[in-house]
Design an enzyme around this catalytic site. Sequence first.
Site, short mmCIF file in Angstrom:
data_model
loop_
_atom_site.label_atom_id
_atom_site.label_comp_id
_atom_site.label_asym_id
_atom_site.label_seq_id
_atom_site.Cartn_x
_atom_site.Cartn_y
_atom_site.Cartn_z
N LYS A 46 0.83 -1.20 0.00
CA LYS A 46 0.00 0.00 0.00
C LYS A 46 0.87 1.26 0.00
CE LYS A 46 -3.83 -2.34 2.41
NZ LYS A 46 -4.81 -2.26 3.52
N TYR A 68 -12.08 -2.54 -3.56
CA TYR A 68 -12.52 -2.70 -2.17
C TYR A 68 -14.05 -2.60 -2.05
CZ TYR A 68 -8.00 -2.81 0.31
OH TYR A 68 -6.78 -3.19 0.84
N PHE A 80 -15.34 3.39 7.22
CA PHE A 80 -13.99 3.80 6.85
C PHE A 80 -13.75 3.74 5.34
CE2 PHE A 80 -13.83 -0.75 8.01
CZ PHE A 80 -13.34 -1.29 6.84
N ARG A 98 -1.27 -14.29 4.22
CA ARG A 98 -2.00 -13.73 5.36
C ARG A 98 -1.16 -13.83 6.64
NH1 ARG A 98 -6.31 -10.49 4.34
NH2 ARG A 98 -7.04 -10.96 6.43
N THR A 105 -4.97 -7.30 10.87
CA THR A 105 -5.34 -6.02 10.24
C THR A 105 -4.89 -4.84 11.08
OG1 THR A 105 -7.31 -7.15 9.41
CG2 THR A 105 -7.30 -4.74 9.28
N ARG A 107 2.99 -6.23 9.27
CA ARG A 107 2.24 -5.15 9.93
C ARG A 107 2.82 -4.81 11.31
NH1 ARG A 107 -3.62 -7.21 7.65
NH2 ARG A 107 -3.78 -5.75 5.89
N ASN A 113 -1.98 0.19 6.90
CA ASN A 113 -1.41 -1.07 7.39
C ASN A 113 -0.56 -1.80 6.35
OD1 ASN A 113 -3.50 -1.95 5.87
ND2 ASN A 113 -4.57 -3.04 7.49
N HIS A 128 -1.96 -5.43 1.61
CA HIS A 128 -3.23 -6.12 1.42
C HIS A 128 -2.92 -7.54 1.03
CE1 HIS A 128 -7.14 -7.30 -0.17
NE2 HIS A 128 -6.44 -7.86 -1.15
N GLU A 148 -8.95 -11.04 -7.35
CA GLU A 148 -7.99 -9.96 -7.13
C GLU A 148 -6.75 -10.10 -8.01
OE1 GLU A 148 -7.40 -9.78 -2.89
OE2 GLU A 148 -9.50 -9.21 -2.55
#
Length: 139
Positions: A11, A51, A59, A87, A93, A104, A114, A117, A128
């Site tokens: 990100k 998203y 948010f 993951r 998250t 993270r 964070n 993704h 995705e």
Amino acid sequence: MAKEYTLSIIKPDGVERNLVGKIVSQFEAQGLTVAGIKKIQLSKKAAESFYGEHRERGFFGELVDFMVRSPVVVIALHGEGAIQKNRDTMGATNPAQAAEGTIRKLYSKSIGENTVHGSDSVQASAREVGFFFAASELV
Ligand code: ATP
Ligand code: MG
């Protein structure tokens, strides 16, 4: 375990701080390989579509604004159990709840910014990866 593809996005907060190499190294250390990688500037429309499942969340606007703030790096990862490994390597998250050594925990400042993704299911991975890569771009 079968070999799978999954999507990672570094990100804006990660790309801005020049963390691309460090983050890719963590995936490689888990045995995952980079099948495709590119740096792109997301449009607002693309971020909203990507998203879309979060459209009703409070948010959502903040998330979209953040994702278009500056370029991201999209990565198609490949390997045994790639979805779960991605993951696990990312961490929770909320970085305050992320396990030691995860991306993270190491790099993220807040639940909003964070750093990465990761696709969270077989269905999400297919959608995705296909969102950013043509089949011919995965090698
Ligand atoms: P991602 O989908 O980005 O991999 P995730 O699956 O861990 O993250 P989701 O629940 O899918 O988390 O939320 C998507 C993203 O929305 C989060 O990564 C985070 O950037 C943002 N987000 C989630 N919850 C909040 C919140 N309470 N406040 C601000 N941003 C949030
Ligand atoms: Mg998610």
